[in-house]
Scaffold this active site. Sequence first.
Site, PDB file in Angstrom:
ATOM      1  N   ARG A  23       0.769  -1.047  -0.121  1.00  0.00           N
ATOM      2  CA  ARG A  23       0.177   0.129   0.067  1.00  0.00           C
ATOM      3  C   ARG A  23       0.880   1.104   0.055  1.00  0.00           C
ATOM      4  O   ARG A  23       2.015   1.118   0.254  1.00  0.00           O
ATOM      5  CB  ARG A  23      -1.000   0.209   1.292  1.00  0.00           C
ATOM      6  N   ASN A  33       7.881   1.363   0.235  1.00  0.00           N
ATOM      7  CA  ASN A  33       7.826   0.181  -0.714  1.00  0.00           C
ATOM      8  C   ASN A  33       8.711   0.375  -1.848  1.00  0.00           C
ATOM      9  O   ASN A  33       9.396  -0.185  -2.572  1.00  0.00           O
ATOM     10  CB  ASN A  33       6.375  -0.349  -1.027  1.00  0.00           C
ATOM     11  N   ARG A  82      -6.190  -2.420  -5.153  1.00  0.00           N
ATOM     12  CA  ARG A  82      -6.659  -2.643  -3.919  1.00  0.00           C
ATOM     13  C   ARG A  82      -7.904  -1.448  -3.544  1.00  0.00           C
ATOM     14  O   ARG A  82      -7.444  -0.255  -3.839  1.00  0.00           O
ATOM     15  CB  ARG A  82      -5.694  -2.666  -2.756  1.00  0.00           C
ATOM     16  N   SER A  93      -3.011  -7.685   7.331  1.00  0.00           N
ATOM     17  CA  SER A  93      -2.527  -8.267   6.225  1.00  0.00           C
ATOM     18  C   SER A  93      -3.783  -9.454   5.754  1.00  0.00           C
ATOM     19  O   SER A  93      -3.909  -9.754   4.544  1.00  0.00           O
ATOM     20  CB  SER A  93      -1.251  -9.209   6.310  1.00  0.00           C
ATOM     21  N   GLN A 114       6.965 -10.365   1.673  1.00  0.00           N
ATOM     22  CA  GLN A 114       7.098  -8.905   2.443  1.00  0.00           C
ATOM     23  C   GLN A 114       8.476  -8.250   1.922  1.00  0.00           C
ATOM     24  O   GLN A 114       9.468  -8.935   1.924  1.00  0.00           O
ATOM     25  CB  GLN A 114       7.480  -9.217   3.886  1.00  0.00           C
ATOM     26  N   ARG A 167      20.015 -21.187  34.116  1.00  0.00           N
ATOM     27  CA  ARG A 167      19.699 -20.394  33.090  1.00  0.00           C
ATOM     28  C   ARG A 167      20.613 -21.377  32.061  1.00  0.00           C
ATOM     29  O   ARG A 167      21.580 -21.619  32.167  1.00  0.00           O
ATOM     30  CB  ARG A 167      20.859 -19.055  33.202  1.00  0.00           C
TER      31      ARG A 167
END
Length: 244
Positions: A23, A33, A82, A93, A114, A167
């Site tokens: 988007r 993007n 879209r 998403s 992605q 630990r």
Amino acid sequence: MIQSICCTLLSNTSEIHALILARGGSKGILNKNLQEIDGISLLARTINVLNSSNLFEHIWVSTDNEEIKQEALKFGARVHDRDPFYAQDSTTSLESVKEFLRAHNNVEKFALFQCTSVFLKNQYIIEALKQFVSKDCVFAATRSHKLRWQRQADEAVIPLNFDPMHRPRRQDWLGELIETGMFYFATRHLVVTENRFQNEKCGIVEIDPADAMEIDTYTDVVVAQCLIQDRLSSRDAIHNKNQI
């Protein structure tokens, strides 16, 4: 060898479409993007890797932005326009993928990528496709050995994944798998009917920690640029050495 693997995968999987959600309203980095790293946008980098794999029926970019649309077309992807309703800051998403699937009834299997995961590689895609043959879904994760704590409402601090009295040493502990967001392979049924990307029949592709970074801030852009340049320099050094 890679070509042989690809041919085998293509013969054993039904049509799978690659999908990138891109988007235009990013907030952390303006036009994220389209942010360039090493002279090419994040979107174009991802499309190029997917094209080079030659493993998908089509590569789709779902966007509400004209600049992103033109960038996608320039690098050979198809564009899904879209609906702006599904391109808000609050849109998930899952909702965006559902909107895409409603518009493309022929897509039964897809891989969501992605483009802010700058170190996507064909080897990860191939491994995911191998697993997707027998799994409902496959996603990318990296292994972490970090010891996690949580502060409670009463200010108490408690350990989440280890016993402070014992630990764990790194070599004695398998660690945890952390989603990278790099990709999610899933089916229409899982998303549309079950309203999720993952179920108990998931495969996991382990991503090298060095390849797991995501671009969320301008600092990430600088770090990624440095890493890419360092890898290119190392590759050139090895090449020159072999020529001697």
